[in-house]
Design a protein around this motif. Structure first.
Motif, PDB file in Angstrom:
ATOM      1  N   PRO A 241       9.242 -49.940-106.577  1.00 36.88           N
ATOM      2  CA  PRO A 241      10.137 -49.914-105.416  1.00 36.88           C
ATOM      3  C   PRO A 241      11.582 -50.185-105.819  1.00 36.88           C
ATOM      4  O   PRO A 241      11.860 -51.018-106.682  1.00 36.88           O
ATOM      5  CB  PRO A 241       9.580 -51.032-104.525  1.00 36.88           C
ATOM      6  N   GLY A 242      12.489 -49.452-105.177  1.00 33.00           N
ATOM      7  CA  GLY A 242      13.909 -49.582-105.476  1.00 33.00           C
ATOM      8  C   GLY A 242      14.446 -48.495-106.368  1.00 33.00           C
ATOM      9  O   GLY A 242      15.670 -48.353-106.501  1.00 33.00           O
ATOM     10  N   MET A 243      13.566 -47.703-107.015  1.00 33.76           N
ATOM     11  CA  MET A 243      14.039 -46.611-107.864  1.00 33.76           C
ATOM     12  C   MET A 243      14.750 -45.548-107.023  1.00 33.76           C
ATOM     13  O   MET A 243      14.318 -45.228-105.915  1.00 33.76           O
ATOM     14  CB  MET A 243      12.876 -45.956-108.621  1.00 33.76           C
ATOM     15  N   SER A 244      15.826 -44.996-107.556  1.00 34.85           N
ATOM     16  CA  SER A 244      16.581 -43.971-106.843  1.00 34.85           C
ATOM     17  C   SER A 244      15.847 -42.629-106.915  1.00 34.85           C
ATOM     18  O   SER A 244      15.238 -42.290-107.933  1.00 34.85           O
ATOM     19  CB  SER A 244      17.974 -43.813-107.446  1.00 34.85           C
ATOM     20  N   ARG A 255      21.429 -28.613 -99.658  1.00 25.89           N
ATOM     21  CA  ARG A 255      21.697 -30.005 -99.297  1.00 25.89           C
ATOM     22  C   ARG A 255      20.758 -30.928-100.071  1.00 25.89           C
ATOM     23  O   ARG A 255      19.550 -30.702-100.123  1.00 25.89           O
ATOM     24  CB  ARG A 255      21.496 -30.216 -97.795  1.00 25.89           C
ATOM     25  N   ASN A 256      21.326 -31.974-100.657  1.00 26.75           N
ATOM     26  CA  ASN A 256      20.549 -33.011-101.332  1.00 26.75           C
ATOM     27  C   ASN A 256      20.763 -34.340-100.626  1.00 26.75           C
ATOM     28  O   ASN A 256      21.852 -34.608-100.108  1.00 26.75           O
ATOM     29  CB  ASN A 256      20.953 -33.139-102.800  1.00 26.75           C
ATOM     30  N   PHE A 257      19.737 -35.161-100.608  1.00 25.12           N
ATOM     31  CA  PHE A 257      19.796 -36.451 -99.933  1.00 25.12           C
ATOM     32  C   PHE A 257      19.296 -37.523-100.894  1.00 25.12           C
ATOM     33  O   PHE A 257      18.305 -37.329-101.604  1.00 25.12           O
ATOM     34  CB  PHE A 257      18.943 -36.442 -98.657  1.00 25.12           C
ATOM     35  N   ALA A 258      19.989 -38.654-100.895  1.00 23.62           N
ATOM     36  CA  ALA A 258      19.650 -39.758-101.794  1.00 23.62           C
ATOM     37  C   ALA A 258      18.861 -40.821-101.045  1.00 23.62           C
ATOM     38  O   ALA A 258      19.077 -41.062 -99.853  1.00 23.62           O
ATOM     39  CB  ALA A 258      20.914 -40.365-102.405  1.00 23.62           C
ATOM     40  N   ILE A 281      14.439 -42.192 -97.030  1.00 23.97           N
ATOM     41  CA  ILE A 281      15.703 -41.471 -97.111  1.00 23.97           C
ATOM     42  C   ILE A 281      16.472 -41.680 -95.806  1.00 23.97           C
ATOM     43  O   ILE A 281      15.972 -41.316 -94.735  1.00 23.97           O
ATOM     44  CB  ILE A 281      15.488 -39.957 -97.334  1.00 23.97           C
ATOM     45  N   PRO A 282      17.685 -42.255 -95.847  1.00 20.44           N
ATOM     46  CA  PRO A 282      18.488 -42.390 -94.622  1.00 20.44           C
ATOM     47  C   PRO A 282      18.776 -41.011 -94.015  1.00 20.44           C
ATOM     48  O   PRO A 282      18.977 -40.029 -94.729  1.00 20.44           O
ATOM     49  CB  PRO A 282      19.772 -43.066 -95.109  1.00 20.44           C
ATOM     50  N   ASN A 283      18.818 -40.968 -92.675  1.00 20.35           N
ATOM     51  CA  ASN A 283      18.990 -39.695 -91.967  1.00 20.35           C
ATOM     52  C   ASN A 283      20.079 -39.836 -90.905  1.00 20.35           C
ATOM     53  O   ASN A 283      19.865 -39.587 -89.721  1.00 20.35           O
ATOM     54  CB  ASN A 283      17.648 -39.276 -91.337  1.00 20.35           C
TER      55      ASN A 283
END
Length: 395
Positions: A241-244, A255-258, A281-283
């Protein structure tokens, strides 16, 4: 058989030297020719031999012939530096809104796609009976409260027994409980949003009779999207957990999302030998929706291995190996194959970037054998070349 042996002795290059190694000397072996300077002079009566000017020449039948070779340099390649997986998105919170009790649906107060807050009323059932029950309980509670107040006044004047005051207090409390019960039943005629989110399609229409727990619609909280995906078990120890992560959706090209890994399963699926992973993923722009298909990319530190030309790989009883060109000779280097690619083979070996690996003429080589380099690097590794350049600059 004798004829074949004689043909091998007189025609095969190096045959007599091989016999000499085993202690066999033929009496008719041509005498060694004297050497004057760097030129070998034929002895008396010696004539030209078939196939070359002399026994010691590169093309002579009895001399050792140097093998012509070509080389290619060793390069470095990184493997396991990234992972791409396919996953499916779900809302960070999602609920199916159901009817809290049975009754006829009178109205719906929202439309699909509307944004609602937790506690908003989205529909109402018929509530006439419950309203009457509530009103009756409210009147009874008010009457019991007035009676209790009167009994308390009389008790202060010692005009009523203590038991009568206690009975009045009990009646007032009971009436209050009946009122609260009636109020709950009346409120259950409202269909309420349990979470904040976006309303989905309606499963019912006004006028339908709904039994208790009948599905009315869905509400998804898409302020963030959770993506479930599966990775091979060899990555299980490297994901935490926490890996990007970087995700892209087929429905949103370009479009790419982090986001980041939010959770991993506690076991490997025995059927597929994969580990289930969840990424959040924040939206903020509300572009992603639950149910979308996503490509998930994760990055790792990776592992570097020397890479050689596929033509350089040979096999022996000890395993795979290559020939390294060093100072005009061929040196055998064991090379365990890690991964085969179309343009190179990754190996686990004592090789450095820039080392010259023989790719042509390899079937005629022995360890330490002298060779002629026709094409390719001269065997100076990148590390040695850098050190040589530094020494030259210092001098």
């Amino acid at each position: 058989m004798a004829g074949a042996f004689l043909a091998w002795v007189f025609l095969a290059p190096g045959a007599q030297e091989t016999l000499a190694d085993y202690g066999i000397t033929l009496p008719f072996t041509p005498a060694a020719e004297p050497v004057v300077g760097n030129v070998q002079v034929p002895g008396p009566g010696a004539g030209p031999r078939p196939g070359g000017p002399g026994a010691a020449g590169p093309a002579g039948r009895f001399g050792a012939r140097a093998v012509n070779v070509t080389t290619t340099p060793v390069t470095l390649a990184t493997v396991n530096a990234g992972l791409i997986a396919i996953g499916e998105g779900t809302a960070v919170r999602s609920v199916t809104v159901t009817s809290p009790s049975g009754g006829t649906l009178e109205e719906l107060l929202v439309l699909p796609g509307d944004l609602v807050e937790a506690g908003d009323v989205i529909g109402r059932l018929d509530s006439e009976t419950e309203q009457i029950t509530y009103d009756r309980a409210r009147l009874a509670a008010e009457d019991a409260r007035v009676t209790l107040e009167r009994q308390q006044e009389l008790a202060r004047s010692s005009l009523v027994a203590t038991s009568a005051l206690a009975a009045a207090r009990l009646a007032a409390d009971t009436a209050e409980l009946e009122l609260r019960s009636a109020q709950i039943e009346l409120e259950r005629r409202n269909i309420v949003a349990p979470i904040s989110g976006i309303v989905g399609l309606m499963q019912v229409t006004p006028g339908n009779y709904l039994a208790a727990q009948t599905a009315v619609t869905t509400i998804d909280d898409t302020s963030a999207i959770d993506i479930d995906f599966w990775v091979p078990e060899r990555y299980a120890a490297r994901i935490e957990p926490g890996m990007s992560v970087i995700v892209s959706a087929i429905a949103l090209p370009g479009r790419n999302f982090a986001g980041e890994v939010s959770a991993t399963d506690n076991r490997i699926d025995p059927a597929s030998r994969t580990l289930q992973v969840k990424a959040s993923i924040p939206n903020e722009e509300n572009l992603m929706r639950a149910g979308m298909s996503f490509t998930v990319e994760l990055g790792f530190s990776g592992e570097e291995y020397p890479t050689v030309n596929p033509l350089a790989i040979l096999w022996s009883a000890e395993g795979s190996y290559v020939w390294r060109y060093e100072g005009g000779t061929a040196t055998r280097v064991m090379a365990e194959i890690v991964q085969r690619n179309s343009d190179g083979v990754l190996v686990r070996a004592d090789l450095q970037p820039g080392d010259a690996i023989i790719t042509e003429g390899i079937l005629q080589l022995n360890d330490g054998m002298a060779v002629n380099l026709l094409d390719g690097p001269d065997g100076t590794s990148a590390v040695e070349a850098a050190e040589a350049a530094t020494d030259a600059a210092d001098s």
